[in-house]
Design a protein around this motif. Structure first.
Motif, short mmCIF file in Angstrom:
data_model
loop_
_atom_site.label_atom_id
_atom_site.label_comp_id
_atom_site.label_asym_id
_atom_site.label_seq_id
_atom_site.Cartn_x
_atom_site.Cartn_y
_atom_site.Cartn_z
N GLY A 126 -32.51 -12.49 -47.41
CA GLY A 126 -31.54 -11.31 -48.16
C GLY A 126 -30.15 -12.19 -48.63
O GLY A 126 -30.12 -13.24 -48.97
N ARG A 127 -29.28 -11.46 -47.90
CA ARG A 127 -27.77 -12.14 -48.13
C ARG A 127 -27.24 -13.22 -47.02
O ARG A 127 -26.55 -13.76 -47.21
CB ARG A 127 -26.74 -11.08 -48.11
N GLY A 128 -28.23 -13.15 -46.17
CA GLY A 128 -27.49 -14.23 -45.27
C GLY A 128 -28.06 -15.60 -45.45
O GLY A 128 -28.35 -16.01 -46.38
N GLN A 129 -27.35 -16.46 -44.56
CA GLN A 129 -27.31 -17.85 -45.11
C GLN A 129 -28.84 -18.52 -44.51
O GLN A 129 -29.56 -17.83 -43.91
CB GLN A 129 -26.52 -18.68 -44.09
N ALA A 130 -29.31 -19.49 -45.24
CA ALA A 130 -30.42 -20.23 -45.13
C ALA A 130 -30.54 -20.97 -43.62
O ALA A 130 -29.51 -21.29 -43.25
CB ALA A 130 -30.84 -21.28 -46.12
N ASN A 131 -31.82 -20.87 -43.30
CA ASN A 131 -31.91 -21.48 -41.78
C ASN A 131 -32.99 -22.66 -42.23
O ASN A 131 -33.83 -22.49 -42.90
CB ASN A 131 -32.58 -20.54 -41.04
N VAL A 132 -33.10 -23.75 -41.31
CA VAL A 132 -33.67 -24.95 -41.48
C VAL A 132 -34.39 -25.05 -39.94
O VAL A 132 -33.58 -25.14 -39.19
CB VAL A 132 -33.03 -26.18 -41.98
N LYS A 133 -35.72 -24.81 -39.88
CA LYS A 133 -36.34 -25.22 -38.58
C LYS A 133 -37.17 -26.46 -38.67
O LYS A 133 -37.75 -26.61 -39.71
CB LYS A 133 -37.16 -24.07 -38.14
N ALA A 134 -36.76 -27.53 -38.00
CA ALA A 134 -37.64 -28.82 -38.15
C ALA A 134 -38.16 -29.19 -36.78
O ALA A 134 -37.62 -28.96 -35.78
CB ALA A 134 -36.48 -29.80 -38.59
N LYS A 135 -39.46 -29.57 -36.77
CA LYS A 135 -40.23 -29.89 -35.76
C LYS A 135 -39.79 -31.40 -35.88
O LYS A 135 -40.01 -32.21 -36.68
CB LYS A 135 -41.57 -29.93 -35.97
N VAL A 136 -39.00 -32.16 -34.63
CA VAL A 136 -38.70 -33.40 -34.61
C VAL A 136 -39.04 -34.28 -33.52
O VAL A 136 -39.38 -33.73 -32.43
CB VAL A 136 -37.11 -33.37 -34.63
N LYS A 137 -39.20 -35.54 -33.78
CA LYS A 137 -39.63 -36.47 -32.38
C LYS A 137 -38.33 -37.19 -32.13
O LYS A 137 -37.80 -37.84 -32.87
CB LYS A 137 -40.65 -37.14 -32.93
N ASN A 138 -38.14 -37.07 -30.68
CA ASN A 138 -36.88 -38.04 -30.43
C ASN A 138 -37.51 -39.35 -30.30
O ASN A 138 -38.49 -39.56 -29.34
CB ASN A 138 -36.50 -37.48 -28.85
N LEU A 139 -36.91 -40.45 -30.64
CA LEU A 139 -37.50 -41.69 -30.90
C LEU A 139 -37.04 -42.22 -29.62
O LEU A 139 -37.85 -43.45 -29.52
CB LEU A 139 -36.95 -42.51 -32.12
N ARG A 140 -36.39 -41.89 -28.94
CA ARG A 140 -35.92 -42.57 -27.50
C ARG A 140 -36.83 -42.23 -26.48
O ARG A 140 -37.28 -42.81 -25.71
CB ARG A 140 -34.57 -42.26 -27.26
N THR A 141 -37.14 -41.00 -26.44
CA THR A 141 -38.31 -40.39 -25.26
C THR A 141 -39.60 -40.23 -25.73
O THR A 141 -40.44 -39.92 -25.05
CB THR A 141 -37.41 -39.24 -24.89
#
Length: 187
Positions: free
Chosen positions: A31-46
């Motif tokens: 709707g009028r709300g802000q966009a959201n971004v959901k990202a599946k990420v890999k921590n490269l250190r752990t």
């Protein structure tokens, strides 16, 4: 700085003192709300994988990852030993950082080492890897319902399911992303 709206697989960024690579990104707007971004990420250190949420328009610091070609030499039990293809310098990487990749590493394999400001993060191996089958039980006659499979062990010690026609000594293609059988090698 990178706008989170530009996230796509392979982008590396720094957030909360950690280095991440985007595996998948999903953009949603309601709707009028802000966009959201959901990202599946890999921590490269752990090596851990997490789901991160951002508000559309947020910015994160880009992490410039250097990829250096190296040869895999051997595993001494606690570290894998790699050799730089240009300087012949040898480096060690803790096996805990490359547990999954160990299933597919063979001596002399060409790999890429990911570095961030001279800190070794992890390794990148080819997606399709040719491995020799060292243990394959014989196919059982009559056991052919739908897509019959059997478990085999390849030269690295990794166990996977393959079609019944695969025999000991044959070379097969294995996906390093899924660990599944990808076909028979032409070798």
């Amino acid at each position: 700085m990178i706008n989170v709206n530009e996230f796509k697989p392979g982008i590396t960024f720094e957030d909360e003192g950690n280095i991440y690579v985007v595996l998948t990104a999903q953009h949603s707007k309601q709707g009028r709300g802000q966009a959201n971004v959901k990202a599946k990420v890999k921590n490269l250190r752990t090596g851990s994988t997490t789901l991160k949420s951002y508000t559309g328009g947020d910015k994160v610091q880009k992490a410039h990852i250097e990829k250096k070609p190296m040869d895999y030499l051997y595993n001494d039990g606690s570290n894998i030993i790699l050799m730089d293809q240009e300087s012949f310098e040898q480096i060690e990487i803790d096996v805990k950082k490359v547990e999954w990749e160990l299933n597919f590493l063979t001596e002399g394999m060409k790999i890429l080492v990911r570095q961030y400001q001279n800190e070794i993060l992890d390794i990148e191996i080819p997606i399709n890897i040719e491995l020799k089958v060292i243990n394959a039980p014989d196919a059982v006659k009559g056991n052919t319902t739908t897509n019959p499979q059997k478990k085999v062990i390849v030269e690295t010690g990794y166990e996977l399911e393959v079609p019944m026609f695969i025999k000991e000594g044959e070379t097969i293609i294995v996906s390093s992303e899924t660990g599944k059988y990808g076909g028979k090698s032409s070798k």
